[in-house]
Scaffold this motif. Structure first.
Motif, PDB file in Angstrom:
ATOM      1  N   GLU A  88       1.373   6.710  -6.915  1.00 16.04           N
ATOM      2  CA  GLU A  88       0.268   7.615  -7.215  1.00 16.04           C
ATOM      3  C   GLU A  88       0.697   9.074  -7.050  1.00 16.04           C
ATOM      4  N   LYS A  89       1.456   9.356  -6.007  1.00 17.00           N
ATOM      5  CA  LYS A  89       1.945  10.727  -5.792  1.00 17.00           C
ATOM      6  C   LYS A  89       2.828  11.171  -6.949  1.00 17.00           C
ATOM      7  N   HIS A  90       3.712  10.287  -7.405  1.00 10.67           N
ATOM      8  CA  HIS A  90       4.599  10.627  -8.525  1.00 10.67           C
ATOM      9  C   HIS A  90       3.804  10.844  -9.799  1.00 10.67           C
ATOM     10  N   GLU A  91       2.800   9.981 -10.033  1.00  5.19           N
ATOM     11  CA  GLU A  91       1.967  10.148 -11.225  1.00  5.19           C
ATOM     12  C   GLU A  91       1.220  11.482 -11.170  1.00  5.19           C
ATOM     13  N   ASN A  92       0.689  11.818 -10.010  1.00  2.00           N
ATOM     14  CA  ASN A  92      -0.031  13.085  -9.859  1.00  2.00           C
ATOM     15  C   ASN A  92       0.893  14.267 -10.105  1.00  2.00           C
ATOM     16  N   LYS A  93       2.119  14.162  -9.622  1.00  2.00           N
ATOM     17  CA  LYS A  93       3.084  15.239  -9.825  1.00  2.00           C
ATOM     18  C   LYS A  93       3.388  15.410 -11.310  1.00  2.00           C
ATOM     19  N   ILE A  94       3.581  14.297 -12.004  1.00  2.00           N
ATOM     20  CA  ILE A  94       3.863  14.351 -13.443  1.00  2.00           C
ATOM     21  C   ILE A  94       2.677  14.956 -14.187  1.00  2.00           C
ATOM     22  N   ILE A  95       1.469  14.553 -13.828  1.00  2.00           N
ATOM     23  CA  ILE A  95       0.268  15.088 -14.481  1.00  2.00           C
ATOM     24  C   ILE A  95       0.179  16.595 -14.263  1.00  2.00           C
ATOM     25  N   ARG A  96       0.436  17.053 -13.047  1.00  2.00           N
ATOM     26  CA  ARG A  96       0.400  18.500 -12.774  1.00  2.00           C
ATOM     27  C   ARG A  96       1.435  19.247 -13.601  1.00  2.00           C
ATOM     28  N   ILE A  97       2.624  18.683 -13.716  1.00  2.00           N
ATOM     29  CA  ILE A  97       3.681  19.323 -14.508  1.00  2.00           C
ATOM     30  C   ILE A  97       3.253  19.408 -15.968  1.00  2.00           C
ATOM     31  N   PRO A 100       0.817  -1.229   0.000  1.00  2.00           N
ATOM     32  CA  PRO A 100       0.000   0.000   0.000  1.00  2.00           C
ATOM     33  C   PRO A 100       0.850   1.279   0.000  1.00  2.00           C
ATOM     34  N   GLU A 101       1.927   1.280   0.758  1.00  2.00           N
ATOM     35  CA  GLU A 101       2.803   2.452   0.795  1.00  2.00           C
ATOM     36  C   GLU A 101       3.466   2.680  -0.562  1.00  2.00           C
ATOM     37  N   ILE A 102       3.901   1.615  -1.184  1.00  2.00           N
ATOM     38  CA  ILE A 102       4.535   1.723  -2.495  1.00  2.00           C
ATOM     39  C   ILE A 102       3.548   2.252  -3.519  1.00  2.00           C
ATOM     40  N   LEU A 103       2.331   1.727  -3.505  1.00  2.00           N
ATOM     41  CA  LEU A 103       1.301   2.187  -4.437  1.00  2.00           C
ATOM     42  C   LEU A 103       0.974   3.658  -4.206  1.00  2.00           C
ATOM     43  N   GLN A 104       0.963   4.073  -2.958  1.00  2.00           N
ATOM     44  CA  GLN A 104       0.702   5.475  -2.634  1.00  2.00           C
ATOM     45  C   GLN A 104       1.810   6.369  -3.196  1.00  2.00           C
ATOM     46  N   GLN A 105       3.048   5.935  -3.077  1.00  2.00           N
ATOM     47  CA  GLN A 105       4.174   6.711  -3.607  1.00  2.00           C
ATOM     48  C   GLN A 105       4.088   6.818  -5.129  1.00  2.00           C
TER      49      GLN A 105
END
Length: 42
Positions: free
Chosen positions: A25-34, A18-23
């Motif tokens: 997701e955070k990276h994907e969200n950051k890339i999408i925002r960029i 779960p922690e790995i999946l959360q990380q």
């Protein structure tokens, strides 16, 4: 590696999942925002 050691390793990995999946997701969200920021700045 004994079966009990393998089971312990597997359980540890499942607990970490779960922690790995959360990380991820955070990276994907950051890339999408960029990418969105780059699109809207053009």
């Amino acid at each position: 590696m004994a079966v009990s050691e393998l089971n312990e390793d597997t359980q540890d990995q499942i607990c970490d999942l779960p922690e790995i999946l959360q990380q991820i997701e955070k990276h994907e969200n950051k890339i999408i925002r960029i990418l969105l920021d780059m699109i809207f700045r053009k």
